[in-house]
Design an enzyme around this catalytic site. Structure first.
Site, PDB file in Angstrom:
ATOM      1  N   TRP A   1       0.843  -1.192   0.000  1.00 17.31           N
ATOM      2  CA  TRP A   1       0.000   0.000   0.000  1.00 17.31           C
ATOM      3  C   TRP A   1       0.879   1.243   0.000  1.00 17.31           C
ATOM      4  O   TRP A   1       1.642   1.471   0.924  1.00 17.31           O
ATOM      5  CB  TRP A   1      -0.931   0.046   1.201  1.00 17.31           C
ATOM      6  CG  TRP A   1      -1.822   1.276   1.162  1.00 17.31           C
ATOM      7  CD1 TRP A   1      -2.330   1.876   0.036  1.00 17.31           C
ATOM      8  CD2 TRP A   1      -2.278   2.044   2.268  1.00 17.31           C
ATOM      9  NE1 TRP A   1      -3.082   2.985   0.366  1.00 17.31           N
ATOM     10  CE2 TRP A   1      -3.070   3.112   1.735  1.00 17.31           C
ATOM     11  CE3 TRP A   1      -2.105   1.952   3.641  1.00 17.31           C
ATOM     12  CZ2 TRP A   1      -3.680   4.061   2.556  1.00 17.31           C
ATOM     13  CZ3 TRP A   1      -2.718   2.904   4.462  1.00 17.31           C
ATOM     14  CH2 TRP A   1      -3.492   3.950   3.922  1.00 17.31           C
TER      15      TRP A   1
ATOM     16  N   GLU B   1      12.253  10.644  -3.166  1.00 18.91           N
ATOM     17  CA  GLU B   1      12.590   9.382  -3.816  1.00 18.91           C
ATOM     18  C   GLU B   1      11.482   8.917  -4.766  1.00 18.91           C
ATOM     19  O   GLU B   1      11.253   7.725  -4.941  1.00 18.91           O
ATOM     20  CB  GLU B   1      12.930   8.309  -2.776  1.00 18.91           C
ATOM     21  CG  GLU B   1      14.169   8.664  -1.969  1.00 18.91           C
ATOM     22  CD  GLU B   1      14.952   7.461  -1.482  1.00 18.91           C
ATOM     23  OE1 GLU B   1      14.690   6.339  -1.942  1.00 18.91           O
ATOM     24  OE2 GLU B   1      15.849   7.653  -0.638  1.00 18.91           O
TER      25      GLU B   1
ATOM     26  N   HIS C   1      16.121   4.848  -3.701  1.00 19.51           N
ATOM     27  CA  HIS C   1      15.698   4.977  -5.102  1.00 19.51           C
ATOM     28  C   HIS C   1      16.464   6.125  -5.752  1.00 19.51           C
ATOM     29  O   HIS C   1      16.450   7.248  -5.262  1.00 19.51           O
ATOM     30  CB  HIS C   1      14.192   5.249  -5.192  1.00 19.51           C
ATOM     31  CG  HIS C   1      13.356   4.137  -4.648  1.00 19.51           C
ATOM     32  ND1 HIS C   1      13.236   3.897  -3.294  1.00 19.51           N
ATOM     33  CD2 HIS C   1      12.618   3.182  -5.270  1.00 19.51           C
ATOM     34  CE1 HIS C   1      12.454   2.847  -3.105  1.00 19.51           C
ATOM     35  NE2 HIS C   1      12.084   2.397  -4.275  1.00 19.51           N
TER      36      HIS C   1
ATOM     37  N   LYS D   1      16.906  -2.894  -0.151  1.00 18.53           N
ATOM     38  CA  LYS D   1      16.386  -2.743  -1.516  1.00 18.53           C
ATOM     39  C   LYS D   1      16.975  -1.488  -2.160  1.00 18.53           C
ATOM     40  O   LYS D   1      17.028  -0.423  -1.539  1.00 18.53           O
ATOM     41  CB  LYS D   1      14.852  -2.617  -1.493  1.00 18.53           C
ATOM     42  CG  LYS D   1      14.244  -2.253  -2.846  1.00 18.53           C
ATOM     43  CD  LYS D   1      12.805  -1.780  -2.709  1.00 18.53           C
ATOM     44  CE  LYS D   1      12.281  -1.213  -4.026  1.00 18.53           C
ATOM     45  NZ  LYS D   1      10.943  -0.579  -3.883  1.00 18.53           N
TER      46      LYS D   1
END
Length: 254
Positions: free
Chosen positions: A47, A86, A143, A170
């Site tokens: 979400w 990001e 990111h 990540k």
């Protein structure tokens, strides 16, 4: 390497797990997307709170989380507020960001939370501790929408995340050509082989980087992101095509 077990899935073993975003401004749109997940090859639902029209009203956020938990059944729920720094939809003060994530973890409705690890070491450690105290796993993320850093820099960022104590590091980067995709995959393999003691996730964004979303199993990336309805990042494939592609590759990697 340790795997991460959440509900009915084990991240870091077998096929890369498919994570699909739930994106919507209204409660109605969000729940329609969630209810559709059950008919799709989705392992984790994410979400994206930053898209929600009442993202800064925690009582409404908690209400959505409760409804999502009911709608998703045993599908694990990842809660993400992607900041505008990001690629997200909204900006937020760091203290408010930390409070939002920790309070969400404490509701008992979420299984994972996303934390942007370069907002500051102290506040990231506070968020990780708060989530872990609530029994919630943490994806540490970074990111870069401007470029693909060199291999050593990608590996260093992933190692830094791991040292901070996140459960799953990540990184998502922007390629300017196929050489950048190769750089990302080479860094992934090196991190997985030499340094990882937990599952890692790497993505090369845009259409140029779509290969990285398919071949994670071969290089060591444990989660791939696909679109159930709306995309949340450049280059996301539909989850049905993504599932077919990673299963096809899996057969030939045995």
């Amino acid at each position: 390497m340790n795997t991460v077990k959440i509900r009915n899935i084990e991240i870091g073993s077998g096929l890369p797990k498919i994570c699909a975003p739930i994106i919507g401004a209204t409660k109605e749109d969000i729940l329609v997307e969630a209810e559709n997940m059950g008919s799709l090859p989705v392992d984790i639902a994410e979400w994206r709170v930053d898209w929600f029209e009442y993202a800064f009203n925690f009582s409404k956020v908690e209400g959505i989380l409760k409804d999502l938990r009911r709608a998703l059944g045993e599908t694990p729920l990842l809660m993400t507020f992607r900041t505008s720094n990001e690629g997200g939809e909204k900006s937020i003060k760091y203290n408010d960001y930390a409070e939002l994530i920790i309070r969400a973890a404490e509701t008992g409705y979420v299984d994972l939370v996303d934390v942007e690890v370069f907002i500051g070491t102290d506040i990231v450690k506070e968020i990780i501790a708060g989530a872990h105290n609530a029994g919630v796993k943490v994806i540490g993320s970074n990111h870069d929408f401007n470029k693909t850093p060199d291999k050593d820099e990608i590996v260093e960022r992933l190692r830094n995340m791991q040292e901070l104590g996140v459960d799953i590091p990540k990184i998502a980067v922007m390629p300017k050509g196929m050489n950048d995709v190769i750089t990302l995959l080479t860094a992934t393999e090196e991190m997985y082989r030499e340094f990882a003691d937990c599952p890692i996730v790497t993505v090369s964004m845009s259409e140029t980087g779509v290969l990285s979303r398919i071949c994670g199993e071969a290089f060591g990336s444990a989660i791939t992101f696909g679109a159930a309805k709306n995309i949340s990042a450049p280059g996301q494939m539909g989850v049905n095509d993504l599932s077919t592609a990673i299963k096809f590759l899996h057969e030939y990697l045995q």
